[in-house]
Design an enzyme around this catalytic site. Structure first.
Site, short mmCIF file in Angstrom:
data_model
loop_
_atom_site.label_atom_id
_atom_site.label_comp_id
_atom_site.label_asym_id
_atom_site.label_seq_id
_atom_site.Cartn_x
_atom_site.Cartn_y
_atom_site.Cartn_z
N PHE A 162 0.33 -3.91 -10.30
CA PHE A 162 0.05 -4.72 -9.12
C PHE A 162 0.67 -6.10 -9.35
O PHE A 162 0.56 -6.65 -10.45
CB PHE A 162 -1.46 -4.83 -8.91
CG PHE A 162 -1.85 -5.43 -7.61
CD1 PHE A 162 -1.77 -4.69 -6.43
CD2 PHE A 162 -2.29 -6.75 -7.54
CE1 PHE A 162 -2.13 -5.26 -5.22
CE2 PHE A 162 -2.64 -7.32 -6.32
CZ PHE A 162 -2.57 -6.58 -5.16
N ASP A 231 -6.50 -2.85 -16.85
CA ASP A 231 -6.91 -3.23 -15.51
C ASP A 231 -7.57 -2.00 -14.89
O ASP A 231 -6.92 -0.97 -14.68
CB ASP A 231 -5.69 -3.67 -14.70
CG ASP A 231 -6.04 -4.12 -13.29
OD1 ASP A 231 -7.03 -3.61 -12.72
OD2 ASP A 231 -5.31 -4.95 -12.73
N TYR A 256 -14.85 -4.97 -5.47
CA TYR A 256 -14.90 -4.76 -4.02
C TYR A 256 -14.27 -3.44 -3.58
O TYR A 256 -14.23 -3.15 -2.39
CB TYR A 256 -14.25 -5.92 -3.27
CG TYR A 256 -12.90 -6.36 -3.79
CD1 TYR A 256 -11.75 -5.65 -3.51
CD2 TYR A 256 -12.79 -7.53 -4.54
CE1 TYR A 256 -10.52 -6.07 -3.99
CE2 TYR A 256 -11.58 -7.96 -5.02
CZ TYR A 256 -10.44 -7.23 -4.74
OH TYR A 256 -9.22 -7.64 -5.21
N LYS A 257 -13.80 -2.64 -4.51
CA LYS A 257 -13.22 -1.34 -4.15
C LYS A 257 -14.29 -0.26 -4.29
O LYS A 257 -15.22 -0.20 -3.49
CB LYS A 257 -11.99 -1.06 -5.00
CG LYS A 257 -10.88 -2.10 -4.85
CD LYS A 257 -9.67 -1.73 -5.67
CE LYS A 257 -8.64 -2.86 -5.72
NZ LYS A 257 -8.04 -3.16 -4.43
N ARG A 405 -1.61 5.53 1.96
CA ARG A 405 -2.62 5.66 0.90
C ARG A 405 -3.96 6.07 1.51
O ARG A 405 -4.40 5.50 2.51
CB ARG A 405 -2.83 4.36 0.14
CG ARG A 405 -1.67 3.92 -0.71
CD ARG A 405 -2.11 2.87 -1.73
NE ARG A 405 -3.04 1.89 -1.18
CZ ARG A 405 -3.72 1.01 -1.90
NH1 ARG A 405 -3.60 0.99 -3.21
NH2 ARG A 405 -4.53 0.14 -1.33
#
Length: 430
Positions: A162, A231, A256-257, A405
């Protein structure tokens, strides 16, 4: 891709937003697909047998929407609004500054860290919640470089990481005098040599959903005498991680995922117990001091992972996260992983049945050992396709230049959702 048509042709005659109910995507007058009855019946049977299906009631989800973007932002747990209301009205509004002690605000980063810890395979006292993923990654990388043996010169970084990880790694490398070397995680082990100080890898690739081999790559880094930073943004809450079991050095992740902590909820940092006494944070804030209220000019780090704290924690989002973690009560991450794989298997089967051949291509590995909890499909005009899916009540997301996605959060996504999403995609492609 060959033989694909502009999206304007693909959806010709089907009004945007048509069919956002249970049978969404069929369009006016469309004949059912030959496989539809069988796949819908199978989805119903799988949902009826799903031991985690009842957990959907722990979330507030919009009616008529299939939400497959929990890999970007998790759904709202039903207990969060009242919990946040209490924090605002009573803890802040009535108790005011007393809440730092009486409401446990001061100890929240470690208390909530200990609730995150089992979800990533960590024992107590090794996870602190606070700051953003980017800030925690900076602490972890510089701290790892300072822990590394003298004379090492390289920092290996996942080439497909990312973007912010790459930016932070470059800055941390400049600060610590290391050279950043981009590596494909599939080849990373062969690049780990005696001059490697730190290795930064993503457990799951954010674009493709590929799951990297954390145990083997961690062991390879240690065999080379390097430290590894993982990560976990796209794996925590979706599959077992096993930080302690696999002797990971440091790890960071967002909440938050798949952890459903809310937009911008605080991230976390894991510092293995064996490194805590020597962990030297590049951001020695007053909250990480051994005696914060002594207000001494010299910094003395707090014991344990608490030394990774920096400034005053964001209490509103911190306590929203704490309430959100209640949805994990009684949930086994191994069961979550089993359902995740079953969901993504079924979705891929439905896509193969509903979508005309050659219109999409999965870039997510088929093998369970290399798949996270998302499916990424390459398609021409992917941005427009996703816009149309959202208009029809199926929410995923788009990643440039051509990837659709779909994130499967097993706590609230069911097999009927997977079937409907694939069927809607099939109708968009004619």
């Amino acid at each position: 891709m060959s033989d694909t048509h502009p999206i304007s042709d693909a959806v010709a005659g089907t009004p945007s937003g048509a069919g956002t109910g249970t049978g969404a995507g069929t369009g006016p007058g469309a004949a059912p697909h030959p496989a539809e009855a069988g796949l819908r019946a199978r989805a119903a049977a799988l949902d009826a047998a799903d031991g985690l299906g009842k957990l959907r009631d722990r979330f507030a989800l919009p009616d008529g929407v299939v939400y497959l973007d929990g890999n970007s932002l998790g759904a709202l747990p039903t207990g969060v609004p009242d919990a946040v209301g209490d924090v605002v009205r009573r803890q802040w509004g009535e108790l005011l500054i007393r809440s730092w002690d009486e409401s446990g605000w001061w100890t929240a980063p470690e208390r909530i860290g200990d609730r995150v810890a089992p979800l990533i395979g960590a024992g107590p006292g090794q996870v602190t919640v606070g700051d953003s993923t980017s800030v925690n990654l900076f602490k972890a990388l510089v701290g790892a470089a300072r822990l590394a043996a003298p004379g090492r010169t390289r920092m290996l970084v996942d080439a497909a990481t990312f973007p912010t990880d790459g930016y932070i790694a470059a800055s941390a490398a400049r600060m610590t005098g290391l050279e950043v070397v981009a590596v494909d995680p599939a080849d990373a082990a062969s690049e780990m040599t005696s001059d490697t100080a730190v290795v930064l890898l993503n457990h799951v690739d954010y674009r493709t959903g590929r799951l990297h081999d954390l145990p083997a790559l961690t062991a390879a880094a240690h065999a080379a005498g390097a430290l590894v930073v993982w990560d976990l943004c796209h794996s925590a809450g979706a599959l077992p991680v096993g930080l302690d079991a696999h002797a990971v050095d440091l790890a960071v992740g967002c909440t938050y995922k798949y952890l459903n902590g809310g937009p911008g909820s605080p991230a976390y940092i894991y510092v293995a117990e064996r490194h805590q006494e020597s962990f030297d944070s590049p951001l020695p804030g007053w909250n990480g001091h051994a005696d914060p209220f002594a207000m001494t000019p010299a910094y003395e780090p707090a014991p344990g992972a608490t030394r990774a704290r920096v400034g005053t924690p964001d209490i509103l989002s911190m306590l929203a996260l704490e309430a959100a973690l209640d949805v994990w009560e009684g949930v086994d991450v191994d069961d979550v992983r089993a359902k995740s794989l079953a969901l993504t298997d079924f979705f891929l089967e439905c896509v193969a049945a509903y979508v005309p051949e050659g219109r999409v291509e999965s870039v997510t590995p088929a093998g369970h050992g290399a798949r996270g909890s998302q499916v990424s499909l390459r398609a021409e005009n992917a941005r427009e396709v996703m816009t149309e899916l959202v208009a029809r009540g199926v929410v995923g997301d788009f990643r440039a230049p051509d990837v659709l996605r779909f994130g499967f959060t097993p706590l609230y996504v069911g097999f009927a959702d997977a079937e409907r999403a694939a069927r809607t995609l099939g109708h968009i492609f004619g």
